[in-house]
Design a protein around this motif. Structure first.
Motif, short mmCIF file in Angstrom:
data_model
loop_
_atom_site.label_atom_id
_atom_site.label_comp_id
_atom_site.label_asym_id
_atom_site.label_seq_id
_atom_site.Cartn_x
_atom_site.Cartn_y
_atom_site.Cartn_z
N LEU A 1 0.58 -1.12 -0.13
CA LEU A 1 -0.09 -0.07 -0.41
C LEU A 1 1.10 0.93 -0.22
CD1 LEU A 1 -2.66 -0.97 2.71
CD2 LEU A 1 -3.08 -0.87 -0.07
N ARG A 2 2.09 1.45 1.02
CA ARG A 2 2.92 2.16 0.81
C ARG A 2 3.63 2.87 -0.40
NH1 ARG A 2 5.62 0.91 4.69
NH2 ARG A 2 3.72 1.96 6.09
N MET A 3 4.57 1.35 -1.08
CA MET A 3 4.13 1.55 -2.53
C MET A 3 3.59 2.41 -3.39
SD MET A 3 7.90 0.76 -2.62
CE MET A 3 7.74 2.09 -0.74
N GLN A 4 2.10 1.59 -3.50
CA GLN A 4 1.24 2.03 -4.35
C GLN A 4 1.24 3.87 -3.81
OE1 GLN A 4 -1.76 -0.66 -3.86
NE2 GLN A 4 -1.34 -1.46 -6.21
N ARG A 5 0.82 4.11 -2.49
CA ARG A 5 0.40 5.49 -2.14
C ARG A 5 1.48 6.53 -2.72
NH1 ARG A 5 -0.38 6.00 3.62
NH2 ARG A 5 2.20 6.70 3.24
N ASP A 6 3.00 6.31 -2.23
CA ASP A 6 3.87 7.20 -2.63
C ASP A 6 4.64 7.12 -3.76
OD1 ASP A 6 2.93 8.06 0.09
OD2 ASP A 6 4.50 6.64 1.30
N HIS A 7 5.15 5.69 -3.97
CA HIS A 7 5.48 6.41 -5.22
C HIS A 7 4.62 5.43 -6.49
CE1 HIS A 7 8.82 6.46 -2.78
NE2 HIS A 7 8.48 5.63 -2.23
N TYR A 8 3.77 5.34 -6.58
CA TYR A 8 2.66 4.72 -7.18
C TYR A 8 3.15 3.69 -8.55
CZ TYR A 8 0.76 9.77 -6.35
OH TYR A 8 0.39 10.85 -6.88
N LEU A 9 3.88 2.71 -7.52
CA LEU A 9 4.64 1.86 -8.01
C LEU A 9 3.68 0.99 -8.54
CD1 LEU A 9 7.71 0.81 -6.70
CD2 LEU A 9 7.74 2.03 -8.55
N PRO A 10 3.50 -0.29 -9.82
CA PRO A 10 2.35 -0.93 -10.26
C PRO A 10 3.09 -2.37 -9.48
CG PRO A 10 4.00 -0.90 -12.27
CD PRO A 10 4.56 0.13 -10.85
N LEU A 11 1.70 -2.82 -9.31
CA LEU A 11 2.07 -4.18 -8.88
C LEU A 11 2.80 -5.64 -9.51
CD1 LEU A 11 -1.60 -5.30 -8.50
CD2 LEU A 11 0.05 -4.09 -6.60
N ARG A 12 3.93 -5.14 -10.69
CA ARG A 12 4.47 -6.41 -10.57
C ARG A 12 5.68 -5.97 -10.21
NH1 ARG A 12 6.70 -3.64 -15.02
NH2 ARG A 12 6.39 -1.95 -15.84
N VAL A 13 5.89 -4.61 -10.36
CA VAL A 13 7.31 -3.83 -9.38
C VAL A 13 7.47 -4.25 -8.19
CG1 VAL A 13 8.90 -1.94 -9.57
CG2 VAL A 13 7.26 -2.25 -11.33
N ILE A 14 6.49 -4.16 -7.70
CA ILE A 14 6.47 -4.08 -5.94
C ILE A 14 6.66 -5.35 -6.18
CG2 ILE A 14 4.50 -4.16 -3.91
CD1 ILE A 14 3.13 -1.77 -5.19
N ARG A 15 5.95 -6.88 -6.07
CA ARG A 15 6.29 -8.10 -6.80
C ARG A 15 7.96 -8.19 -6.79
NH1 ARG A 15 2.97 -9.32 -9.95
NH2 ARG A 15 1.56 -9.57 -8.04
#
Length: 258
Positions: free
Chosen positions: A85-99
């Motif tokens: 959630l933090r990576m999405q909110r603060d850095h707009y990273l797509p899920l594949r990158v967060i994975r």
């Protein structure tokens, strides 16, 4: 992501929420999805149960299951959810990158470097931006592709379609505008706005379409191809002005209530 057991994730180094430590101090007790929602909302007030279920469906968290099928989350699961959630909110990273980040952390490696602020793609990735900018360019998305691009689950898309927010074309595919709507509906969902709350927005958009159509309909029926092309250009310009007016009115209304 490979399946993990409580023993392997218990010491996961994934930076998580402040309250995950509280769970650990209480013996790493397993939490229901409702309890997880309560913990996460301290830092992420927009999170919903459907969002947690979606992240599970995408393999970003793997809670245990009771014999009756109920989800049970550990503090490590809570950490992972908070990280996503933090990576999405603060850095707009797509899920594949967060994975990729999470996989690296699980291997004991440093996660990939975060993009510099000026290089962040924003809520839509660049490929999506190109698609949205050229919706009539012949590019079509299949159902699974739309779900992946919008980071949504099948149940969410079915609900959006039931409210008429997103619809497939005659060929069963989705264009750039459908993708844009899906992404925006998903973003609004993170703030607790459900499809039923967006019916007023859809009704308002339909009224604006009818108003614009009154202006351009005579031009569209003209025999001259240039006149018909002018009608489409006029419709796009009116749509842009309508969106700008709507945004200005909403902002003015919010300021008046401040």
């Amino acid at each position: 992501m490979t399946a993990h057991t409580p023993s392997t994730v218990e010491h996961s180094p994934v930076p998580g929420s402040r309250r995950a430590g509280e769970v650990r101090r209480r013996g790493d007790e397993l939490l229901s999805i409702g309890a997880v929602l309560t913990f996460l909302r301290d830092d992420f007030p927009e999170v919903t149960i459907s969002k947690i279920r979606f992240l599970e469906a995408e393999g970003l968290v793997e809670p245990q299951r009771t014999p009756s099928g109920y989800r049970k989350f550990s503090s490590a699961d809570l950490d992972r959810l908070a990280y996503v959630l933090r990576m999405q909110r603060d850095h707009y990273l797509p899920l594949r990158v967060i994975r990729e980040h999470l996989d690296a952390i699980e291997r004991g490696e440093a996660p990939p470097a975060l993009p510099a602020p000026d290089n962040r793609p924003g809520p839509l990735e660049e490929a999506d931006r190109e698609l949205v900018a050229n919706p009539g360019g012949g590019v079509r998305l299949g159902r699974s592709e739309l779900l992946a691009a919008a980071e949504a689950g099948e149940a969410e898309l079915v609900e959006w379609e039931s409210y008429g927010l997103v619809s497939a074309g005659p060929d069963g595919g989705y264009d750039g505008e459908a993708l844009q709507v899906a992404r925006l509906v998903a973003e609004l969902g993170r703030f607790g706005l459900e499809p039923r709350h967006l019916r007023a927005m859809k009704a308002g958009a339909e009224r604006e379409v009818a108003l614009i159509d009154q202006v351009v309909a005579p031009l569209r029926r003209h025999r001259n191809p240039q006149t018909r092309a002018h009608a489409e250009a006029t419709a796009r310009e009116l749509a842009t002005l309508s969106v700008r007016l709507h945004a200005a009115m909403v902002q003015a209304g919010l300021r008046s209530r401040a």
